[in-house]
Enzyme design. Sequence first.
Site, short mmCIF file in Angstrom:
data_model
loop_
_atom_site.label_atom_id
_atom_site.label_comp_id
_atom_site.label_asym_id
_atom_site.label_seq_id
_atom_site.Cartn_x
_atom_site.Cartn_y
_atom_site.Cartn_z
N ALA A 1 -0.75 0.79 6.00
CA ALA A 1 -1.11 0.00 7.18
C ALA A 1 -2.04 -1.13 6.77
O ALA A 1 -2.82 -1.01 5.82
CB ALA A 1 -1.78 0.88 8.22
N ASP A 2 -1.95 -2.23 7.50
CA ASP A 2 -2.86 -3.34 7.27
C ASP A 2 -3.00 -4.13 8.57
O ASP A 2 -2.13 -4.07 9.44
CB ASP A 2 -2.36 -4.26 6.16
CG ASP A 2 -3.44 -5.22 5.70
OD1 ASP A 2 -4.33 -4.79 4.94
OD2 ASP A 2 -3.42 -6.40 6.12
N GLN A 3 -4.10 -4.85 8.66
CA GLN A 3 -4.37 -5.63 9.87
C GLN A 3 -4.97 -6.97 9.48
O GLN A 3 -5.86 -7.03 8.62
CB GLN A 3 -5.33 -4.86 10.77
CG GLN A 3 -5.57 -5.49 12.12
CD GLN A 3 -6.51 -4.65 12.96
OE1 GLN A 3 -7.66 -4.47 12.62
NE2 GLN A 3 -6.00 -4.11 14.07
N LYS B 1 0.84 -1.21 0.00
CA LYS B 1 0.00 0.00 0.00
C LYS B 1 0.87 1.25 0.00
O LYS B 1 0.62 2.21 -0.75
CB LYS B 1 -0.93 0.00 1.21
CG LYS B 1 -2.04 -1.04 1.15
CD LYS B 1 -2.82 -1.06 2.46
CE LYS B 1 -3.88 -2.15 2.47
NZ LYS B 1 -4.62 -2.21 3.75
N ALA C 1 0.13 -4.05 11.02
CA ALA C 1 1.40 -3.71 10.38
C ALA C 1 1.38 -2.27 9.90
O ALA C 1 0.33 -1.75 9.48
CB ALA C 1 1.66 -4.64 9.21
#
Length: 202
Positions: free
Chosen positions: A78-80, A62, A115
Amino acid sequence: MTLWLGKAPLILASQSKARQTLLANAGFAFESQPADIDERAIQQSSELSAPGEVASLLAREKARAVSARRPGQYVIGADQTLALGTRIFNKPAGRVQAADQLRALSGHCHELHSAIALARDEKILFDHVSIARMTMRQLSDAEIDAYLDEAGSAVTTSVGAYQLEGLGIHLFERIEGDHFTILGLPLFPLLAFLRSQHLLSL
């Protein structure tokens, strides 16, 4: 007023209202621009299965995607991911899938892997993964239905069909992890890195 010392505006590669609010509350003036990447295709082609590795990969991709369109600017990706044992959850497609996810999580402890990555000119300068452990109380079908009635379409906007900052708080009996990790933007490690680069005034 902003604490950001970069010459160009900071970019958040996310449309998440929770992430935008966290960044704004921390004193940042920033712009939001969605990455528009095919997350599931990237995940499948990577053949990664560990939830932290998947979250880290997507956060980096991203950040890279948006930084390619914004040369010279710092971009936060960001990612989850949500994992119950070896099972990784994605955002539910609708009420039926949301109910299935809640039944699976009910009475168990799951992990949120959040993250964050910082990129500039498509180069990753920093990345980090934080983990929160969430114990959901035992829920009856009637309680799940009542929650879904109240939460409405919001259940399709996050993994696990809940937002802890809203009605989702009623689903839990114990939480281990910081607020920022749970909401999908682990700020402490990011702020430490930005300070080390003299990009913050505080």
